[in-house]
Enzyme design. Structure first.
Site, PDB file in Angstrom:
ATOM      1  N   GLY A  15     -12.220 -13.668  -6.057  1.00 21.28           N
ATOM      2  CA  GLY A  15     -12.075 -12.276  -5.630  1.00 21.28           C
ATOM      3  C   GLY A  15     -12.498 -11.303  -6.720  1.00 21.28           C
ATOM      4  N   THR A  40     -11.610 -13.228   1.654  1.00 22.64           N
ATOM      5  CA  THR A  40     -12.250 -11.986   1.187  1.00 22.64           C
ATOM      6  C   THR A  40     -12.939 -12.190  -0.166  1.00 22.64           C
ATOM      7  OG1 THR A  40     -10.176 -11.201   0.189  1.00 22.64           O
ATOM      8  CG2 THR A  40     -10.652 -10.453   2.424  1.00 22.64           C
ATOM      9  N   ASN A 104       4.579 -21.127  -2.825  1.00 25.79           N
ATOM     10  CA  ASN A 104       3.867 -22.362  -3.207  1.00 25.79           C
ATOM     11  C   ASN A 104       3.411 -22.321  -4.665  1.00 25.79           C
ATOM     12  OD1 ASN A 104       4.108 -23.493  -0.650  1.00 25.79           O
ATOM     13  ND2 ASN A 104       2.172 -22.630   0.070  1.00 25.79           N
ATOM     14  N   LYS A 110       6.643 -23.955 -11.563  1.00 31.56           N
ATOM     15  CA  LYS A 110       7.929 -24.576 -11.941  1.00 31.56           C
ATOM     16  C   LYS A 110       7.725 -26.047 -12.274  1.00 31.56           C
ATOM     17  CE  LYS A 110      12.443 -25.596  -9.842  1.00 31.56           C
ATOM     18  NZ  LYS A 110      12.240 -26.814  -9.037  1.00 31.56           N
ATOM     19  N   TYR A 150       1.114  -5.741   3.934  1.00 30.93           N
ATOM     20  CA  TYR A 150       0.754  -5.896   2.510  1.00 30.93           C
ATOM     21  C   TYR A 150       1.938  -5.502   1.630  1.00 30.93           C
ATOM     22  CZ  TYR A 150      -2.092  -5.378  -1.755  1.00 30.93           C
ATOM     23  OH  TYR A 150      -2.622  -5.485  -3.025  1.00 30.93           O
ATOM     24  N   LYS A 154       4.160  -8.100  -0.736  1.00 26.49           N
ATOM     25  CA  LYS A 154       4.194  -7.969  -2.196  1.00 26.49           C
ATOM     26  C   LYS A 154       5.622  -7.733  -2.687  1.00 26.49           C
ATOM     27  CE  LYS A 154      -0.244  -8.387  -3.304  1.00 26.49           C
ATOM     28  NZ  LYS A 154      -0.752  -9.410  -4.242  1.00 26.49           N
ATOM     29  N   ARG A 191     -12.564   0.146   0.726  1.00 23.22           N
ATOM     30  CA  ARG A 191     -11.785   1.031  -0.152  1.00 23.22           C
ATOM     31  C   ARG A 191     -12.635   2.215  -0.582  1.00 23.22           C
ATOM     32  NH1 ARG A 191      -8.631  -3.309  -3.840  1.00 23.22           N
ATOM     33  NH2 ARG A 191     -10.476  -4.527  -3.321  1.00 23.22           N
TER      34      ARG A 191
HETATM   35  N1  UDP Z   1     -10.319   7.047   1.880  1.00 23.95           N
HETATM   36  C1  UDP Z   1     -11.220   8.011   2.274  1.00 23.95           C
HETATM   37  N2  UDP Z   1     -12.436   7.611   2.739  1.00 23.95           N
HETATM   38  C2  UDP Z   1     -12.810   6.300   2.794  1.00 23.95           C
HETATM   39  C3  UDP Z   1     -11.884   5.318   2.376  1.00 23.95           C
HETATM   40  C4  UDP Z   1     -10.635   5.724   1.937  1.00 23.95           C
HETATM   41  O1  UDP Z   1     -10.953   9.222   2.234  1.00 23.95           O
HETATM   42  O2  UDP Z   1     -13.947   6.032   3.202  1.00 23.95           O
HETATM   43  C5  UDP Z   1      -9.015   7.486   1.365  1.00 23.95           C
HETATM   44  C6  UDP Z   1      -7.805   6.808   1.989  1.00 23.95           C
HETATM   45  O3  UDP Z   1      -7.400   7.465   3.170  1.00 23.95           O
HETATM   46  C7  UDP Z   1      -6.792   6.919   0.873  1.00 23.95           C
HETATM   47  C8  UDP Z   1      -7.634   6.842  -0.396  1.00 23.95           C
HETATM   48  O4  UDP Z   1      -8.956   7.149  -0.007  1.00 23.95           O
HETATM   49  O5  UDP Z   1      -6.158   8.184   0.908  1.00 23.95           O
HETATM   50  C9  UDP Z   1      -7.630   5.472  -1.041  1.00 23.95           C
HETATM   51  O6  UDP Z   1      -7.892   4.534  -0.043  1.00 23.95           O
HETATM   52  P1  UDP Z   1      -8.203   3.014  -0.351  1.00 23.95           P
HETATM   53  O7  UDP Z   1      -8.521   2.363   0.965  1.00 23.95           O
HETATM   54  O8  UDP Z   1      -9.205   2.901  -1.427  1.00 23.95           O
HETATM   55  O9  UDP Z   1      -6.860   2.374  -0.928  1.00 23.95           O
HETATM   56  P2  UDP Z   1      -5.302   2.745  -0.904  1.00 23.95           P
HETATM   57  O10 UDP Z   1      -5.068   3.477  -2.172  1.00 23.95           O
HETATM   58  O11 UDP Z   1      -4.988   3.600   0.285  1.00 23.95           O
HETATM   59  O12 UDP Z   1      -4.645   1.421  -0.851  1.00 23.95           O
END
Ligand code: UDP
Length: 315
Positions: A15, A40, A104, A110, A150, A154, A191
């Site tokens: 990743g 991914t 796991n 451990k 998610y 976590k 992202r």
């Molecule tokens: N975001 C955006 N346009 C995009 C993708 C994400 O405006 O094309 C915004 C999203 O709504 C969030 C921020 O950018 O407010 C960060 O989003 P990301 O998916 O990177 O990760 P997050 O911090 O939400 O886990």
């Protein structure tokens, strides 16, 4: 441990963060067993490591029973979809790798008497009502919303790691990772940094979700990995925030992306995803004190390096 190299298992080793960890660990002389089911992760992130002395890759889903023959000195659990787009498409897998996968890999650590580093997240703070977020803050998470798969996985992982630490004396480290970007981020990852850079480079509109006033704090991958390894090598259990405390609105990020790429793309506003946090910024007072760590790469510099990588690989 005498007369042999340290041996480190990295789940999610193909990743984004996992592959950078494999690079740094091998550079410092450790052996690395990278495990990834390639949900991914991408082999292109680690193809330069095939044939490197001390590197092994195993294609496996760590939500299933995990076994690694031979000695293991550290287990770094980095397997999980990490982009909201990915974990909304893979909700059950995300819950499983964060819960069963953590169980796991804790069991593996451990059994081997290995140190264990959990890749946790700023998402444990949810849509935070305390700003910036210190480690003592318990968070504000919607367990039944789409992001809950998610966030709660976590949070469960942290609880499980602490239970192994308390009940079994396992040598645990918990890192809370804030938004990280850099080379090897998937162009279609979804992202914000990947989307904005790819859109700018292709001259397409930059998709700002909501009104763009929500904030994030972006850490360049080299800084992040340096902090993670400092935590691994430290005596501090955590949880510890590892992120860049320089905060930007999403609109500001778009403007810096346009400047760095020299793009003339326009901004288009699209609906804000459900439960999208309105603000996020790590309080890294503790990391500064216990690790002597802080980020060094500015957003402009980091975006320029990431742009260079995207341009070099987009063939
Ligand atoms: N975001 C955006 N346009 C995009 C993708 C994400 O405006 O094309 C915004 C999203 O709504 C969030 C921020 O950018 O407010 C960060 O989003 P990301 O998916 O990177 O990760 P997050 O911090 O939400 O886990």
């Amino acid at each position: 441990m005498t007369g042999r190299r340290r041996r480190v298992v990295v789940t999610g080793g193909a990743g984004f963060l996992g592959s950078h960890l494999c690079d740094r660990l091998l550079e410092r002389g450790d052996e690395v067993v990278a495990i990834d089911n390639l949900a991914t992760g991408r082999l292109s992130n680690i193809e330069h490591l095939f044939g490197v002395d001390g590197f092994t890759f195993v294609r496996h889903d760590v939500s299933q029973y995990v076994w690694v023959p031979g000695p293991v000195d550290a287990v770094l659990h980095f397997a999980s979809p990490a982009s909201p787009k990915d974990y909304l498409e893979l909700p059950i897998q995300t819950l499983k790798v964060g819960s069963l996968g953590t169980h796991n890999t804790l069991g593996l650590a451990k059994d081997k008497g290995a140190r264990y580093l959990l890749a946790s997240t700023s998402e444990v703070y949810g849509d935070p009502q305390v700003h910036p977020q210190p480690e003592e803050y318990w968070g504000h998470v919607n367990p039944v919303g789409p992001r809950g798969v998610y966030d709660e996985a976590k949070r469960f992982g942290e609880a499980m790691a602490m239970a192994y630490h308390r009940a079994h004396g396992l040598d645990v480290r918990i890192a809370r990772i804030f938004n990280t970007y850099g080379p090897r981020i998937r162009p279609a990852d979804g992202r914000v940094v990947a989307n904005f850079l790819v859109q700018a480079l292709e001259g397409k509109p930059i998709t700002v979700y909501g009104d763009g006033t929500q904030t994030r704090s972006f850490c360049y991958v080299d800084d992040e990995v340096r902090g993670l390894l400092a935590l691994l090598d430290s005596d501090h259990v955590g949880p510890l925030n590892i992120g860049n405390p320089t905060e930007h609105t999403v609109t500001e990020l778009a403007e810096v992306v346009l400047e760095v790429t020299g793009s003339a793309s326009s901004l288009v506003f699209e609906p804000l995803p459900v439960d999208d946090p309105t603000q996020r910024r790590p309080d890294i007072t503790l990391a500064r004190r216990v690790l002597g760590w802080e980020p060094e790469v500015s957003l402009r510099e980091g975006l320029a390096r990431t742009t260079g990588w995207l341009e070099a690989t987009a063939t």
